[in-house]
Design a protein around this motif. Sequence first.
Motif, PDB file in Angstrom:
ATOM      1  N   ASN A 240      48.114 -24.033  -6.453  1.00 39.05           N
ATOM      2  CA  ASN A 240      48.019 -23.554  -7.831  1.00 39.05           C
ATOM      3  C   ASN A 240      48.124 -24.699  -8.833  1.00 39.05           C
ATOM      4  O   ASN A 240      47.483 -24.677  -9.883  1.00 39.05           O
ATOM      5  CB  ASN A 240      49.082 -22.496  -8.095  1.00 39.05           C
ATOM      6  CG  ASN A 240      48.724 -21.167  -7.467  1.00 39.05           C
ATOM      7  OD1 ASN A 240      47.541 -20.876  -7.262  1.00 39.05           O
ATOM      8  ND2 ASN A 240      49.716 -20.351  -7.153  1.00 39.05           N
ATOM      9  N   ALA A 241      48.912 -25.715  -8.494  1.00 37.73           N
ATOM     10  CA  ALA A 241      48.952 -26.915  -9.336  1.00 37.73           C
ATOM     11  C   ALA A 241      47.599 -27.623  -9.305  1.00 37.73           C
ATOM     12  O   ALA A 241      47.114 -28.125 -10.327  1.00 37.73           O
ATOM     13  CB  ALA A 241      50.060 -27.856  -8.865  1.00 37.73           C
ATOM     14  N   MET A 242      46.969 -27.654  -8.125  1.00 40.42           N
ATOM     15  CA  MET A 242      45.634 -28.252  -8.020  1.00 40.42           C
ATOM     16  C   MET A 242      44.612 -27.450  -8.826  1.00 40.42           C
ATOM     17  O   MET A 242      43.656 -28.006  -9.358  1.00 40.42           O
ATOM     18  CB  MET A 242      45.208 -28.343  -6.559  1.00 40.42           C
ATOM     19  CG  MET A 242      46.034 -29.291  -5.695  1.00 40.42           C
ATOM     20  SD  MET A 242      46.110 -30.986  -6.349  1.00 40.42           S
ATOM     21  CE  MET A 242      47.739 -30.978  -7.136  1.00 40.42           C
ATOM     22  N   ALA A 243      44.817 -26.132  -8.912  1.00 42.22           N
ATOM     23  CA  ALA A 243      43.920 -25.308  -9.722  1.00 42.22           C
ATOM     24  C   ALA A 243      43.986 -25.716 -11.186  1.00 42.22           C
ATOM     25  O   ALA A 243      42.959 -25.749 -11.882  1.00 42.22           O
ATOM     26  CB  ALA A 243      44.289 -23.830  -9.562  1.00 42.22           C
TER      27      ALA A 243
ATOM     28  N   SER B  58      56.258  -8.284  -9.003  1.00 41.72           N
ATOM     29  CA  SER B  58      54.815  -8.356  -8.786  1.00 41.72           C
ATOM     30  C   SER B  58      54.138  -9.167  -9.879  1.00 41.72           C
ATOM     31  O   SER B  58      54.245  -8.813 -11.063  1.00 41.72           O
ATOM     32  CB  SER B  58      54.217  -6.952  -8.761  1.00 41.72           C
ATOM     33  OG  SER B  58      52.813  -7.010  -8.889  1.00 41.72           O
ATOM     34  N   PRO B  59      53.433 -10.254  -9.524  1.00 46.37           N
ATOM     35  CA  PRO B  59      52.691 -10.998 -10.537  1.00 46.37           C
ATOM     36  C   PRO B  59      51.662 -10.123 -11.259  1.00 46.37           C
ATOM     37  O   PRO B  59      51.448 -10.274 -12.456  1.00 46.37           O
ATOM     38  CB  PRO B  59      52.011 -12.113  -9.735  1.00 46.37           C
ATOM     39  CG  PRO B  59      52.872 -12.299  -8.529  1.00 46.37           C
ATOM     40  CD  PRO B  59      53.369 -10.917  -8.212  1.00 46.37           C
TER      41      PRO B  59
ATOM     42  N   GLN C 236      51.812 -19.488 -13.521  1.00 47.16           N
ATOM     43  CA  GLN C 236      50.504 -18.910 -13.217  1.00 47.16           C
ATOM     44  C   GLN C 236      50.294 -17.583 -13.934  1.00 47.16           C
ATOM     45  O   GLN C 236      49.173 -17.253 -14.321  1.00 47.16           O
ATOM     46  CB  GLN C 236      50.364 -18.687 -11.702  1.00 47.16           C
ATOM     47  CG  GLN C 236      50.338 -19.960 -10.876  1.00 47.16           C
ATOM     48  CD  GLN C 236      49.218 -20.890 -11.305  1.00 47.16           C
ATOM     49  OE1 GLN C 236      49.441 -21.875 -12.015  1.00 47.16           O
ATOM     50  NE2 GLN C 236      48.009 -20.563 -10.910  1.00 47.16           N
ATOM     51  N   ARG C 237      51.357 -16.823 -14.090  1.00 49.32           N
ATOM     52  CA  ARG C 237      51.230 -15.514 -14.730  1.00 49.32           C
ATOM     53  C   ARG C 237      50.836 -15.661 -16.200  1.00 49.32           C
ATOM     54  O   ARG C 237      49.939 -14.963 -16.679  1.00 49.32           O
ATOM     55  CB  ARG C 237      52.540 -14.745 -14.588  1.00 49.32           C
ATOM     56  CG  ARG C 237      52.997 -14.644 -13.137  1.00 49.32           C
ATOM     57  CD  ARG C 237      54.358 -14.004 -12.969  1.00 49.32           C
ATOM     58  NE  ARG C 237      54.803 -14.075 -11.576  1.00 49.32           N
ATOM     59  CZ  ARG C 237      55.818 -13.411 -11.081  1.00 49.32           C
ATOM     60  NH1 ARG C 237      56.529 -12.608 -11.859  1.00 49.32           N
ATOM     61  NH2 ARG C 237      56.153 -13.522  -9.805  1.00 49.32           N
TER      62      ARG C 237
ATOM     63  N   ASP D 150      39.028 -13.105 -11.698  1.00 50.63           N
ATOM     64  CA  ASP D 150      39.565 -12.977 -10.343  1.00 50.63           C
ATOM     65  C   ASP D 150      40.834 -13.807 -10.224  1.00 50.63           C
ATOM     66  O   ASP D 150      40.795 -15.023 -10.047  1.00 50.63           O
ATOM     67  CB  ASP D 150      38.518 -13.443  -9.324  1.00 50.63           C
ATOM     68  CG  ASP D 150      38.960 -13.205  -7.886  1.00 50.63           C
ATOM     69  OD1 ASP D 150      40.049 -12.643  -7.695  1.00 50.63           O
ATOM     70  OD2 ASP D 150      38.210 -13.580  -6.969  1.00 50.63           O
ATOM     71  N   GLY D 151      41.974 -13.120 -10.316  1.00 52.18           N
ATOM     72  CA  GLY D 151      43.264 -13.804 -10.241  1.00 52.18           C
ATOM     73  C   GLY D 151      43.707 -14.122  -8.829  1.00 52.18           C
ATOM     74  O   GLY D 151      44.799 -14.656  -8.640  1.00 52.18           O
ATOM     75  N   ARG D 152      42.870 -13.803  -7.839  1.00 51.16           N
ATOM     76  CA  ARG D 152      43.224 -14.079  -6.448  1.00 51.16           C
ATOM     77  C   ARG D 152      42.147 -14.869  -5.707  1.00 51.16           C
ATOM     78  O   ARG D 152      42.282 -15.111  -4.509  1.00 51.16           O
ATOM     79  CB  ARG D 152      43.496 -12.766  -5.705  1.00 51.16           C
ATOM     80  CG  ARG D 152      44.758 -12.055  -6.162  1.00 51.16           C
ATOM     81  CD  ARG D 152      45.998 -12.892  -5.898  1.00 51.16           C
ATOM     82  NE  ARG D 152      47.234 -12.215  -6.272  1.00 51.16           N
ATOM     83  CZ  ARG D 152      48.429 -12.763  -6.171  1.00 51.16           C
ATOM     84  NH1 ARG D 152      48.559 -13.999  -5.714  1.00 51.16           N
ATOM     85  NH2 ARG D 152      49.512 -12.103  -6.533  1.00 51.16           N
TER      86      ARG D 152
END
Length: 447
Positions: free
Chosen positions: A230-233, A344-345, A305-306, A422-424
Motif C-alpha cells: 500500500n505504501a508502494m501504491a 471494517s475498512p 488508506q481509508r 476499485d478499492g481492492r
Amino acid sequence: MALKITVIGTGYLGATHAAAMAELGFEVLGLDVVPEKIDKLRRGEVPMYEPGLEELLRRHVAGIEGSTGRLRFTMDWAELGEFGDVHFVCVNTPQRHGEYACDMSYVDSAIASLAPHLKGPALVVGKSTVPVGSADRLAAYLAEHAPAGADAELAWNPEFLREGFAVQDTLRPDRIVVGVRSERSEKLLREVYATPVEEGSPFVVTDFPTAELVKTSANSFLATKISFINAMAELCEATGGDVAKLAEAIGYDDRIGRKFLRAGIGFGGGCLPKDIRAFMARAGELGADQALTFLREIDSINMRQRGRMVELTRQELGGGPFLGKRVAVLGATFKPDSDDVRDSPALNVAGQIHLQGGQVTVYDPKGMDNARSLFPTLGYADSALEAVRGAHVVLHLTEWREFRELDPAKLGEVAAERVVLDGRNALDAEAWRRAGWRFRAMGRPGA
C-alpha cells in the motif's frame, strides 16, 4: 480410553474448534456464559457466518437427527471440569478500551472459573492470542488454585484461523505449534492432533514464550507485507507507476512471494489490527519497544488508506463536498466469505463519506445485519443493482466473488454516472471500461 475434550468460549474460534474436534472423532463439551449462544449451538446454528461451519456443527451436535452426538454444550463449569481430559481456552482477547494493550480479562476469568473443578490430572490448552509471558503466569495460577495441583498442567497452542477458511484451517492446518513443559503435555496434544499430523501438518514443539510469539509475529509480518504494497501504491500514484504490475514483478521472487501483495484500502477485522497494537504495547512493557517501532508506521499506513479512498472518491466527484452525491458501496465486511464487520475498512470509508454529507448505500452478501447494527444511519440495499441505482460513483471495497462477477453494462443502465473506484484492485478494469465506466484503482492512476 479415548480423550474427552472441552472448549471454553464458543465464538468464532471456539465454535469452529469444538466442531472440528468432534469431526476428528472426540467427545466434546463446549461451554459459554452467554445463554443465547448456547441455545443457538444446541440447535445446530452458528453465531456467525463461516463457510462449512454450520454443516459441520449439525453433523455432530447431540439431539439433531442423524448427528453423531459427539458434541454437546453447557454453562456448568463443574460439568466441564468433570468431563474433560483436555480443556481448550478459546475466549476473546480484545484491545483494552482506550489503550493498545490486550484485554486479558476473559482469559483470566476462564482460568479462574475452571481451576476449582480440576480435581484430577488435566491439560488446559490456551488458544487465545495473548501477550507473551501470559502462559507462565496462568500456569502458576493453575498449579496454585486447582485441587489437582501440579497435575493440572498448561500448554499453549496458538490458532491460525483465516476467516472464510476456518474449518479447513482447523482440520488441515498448515502448522500446529504447541508450547509445553512436559512430555505428558506433548503426548496428549500429539494424540489430539494425530489425524492432521498423519495427513502432513507439521507439529512444532516449543516453549511457552515462543508459542505465544508465533501468532503475533505471523500477524505482524502479514500486516507489514500488506502495508508495504500500500505504501508502494502511494509512490505509484505520485510517479505514474502501476502497483499491480509492480506487485506481479516482485512477487515472482521466491523470497517475497505473491500472496498479500494486492494494494487496496488496507486490513481490518477483529484480529490483525488489535494484535499488532497489543504486540507493540507488550514490547514496551518488556523494555523492548524499539524492536517494534516499525509496527507503528505499518498501522499508520494501513489507517491512512481509508482516508485516501475517501479523497480519491471526492476527486472523482469533482473535488467538492459530498453533499447531494449518491455513493454506492459494494462491501461491508472486512474481507469476503465472512459476516465480520469489526474494524471494517469498507464501513469506515462509507461512514466517513456519510458524515461528510454523502448519500451512501451499502450492499454486502453476508454482512448486512451486522453492518446495520454498527452503522444504522447508512442506507442499505438488497442487491448490488439496487445499491448502484442512481449512484454518482460506485466504490468496490470488499472483494466478494459476487462483485467480480457483476455485469458492468447492467449496472451502467441504473447508475447516474458511470464512475467506479476499485478499492481492492480485484475488478476487471477492461470489462468495466468497455461498458463505458471511468475506472480508477488505488496505485493505478492511469487505469
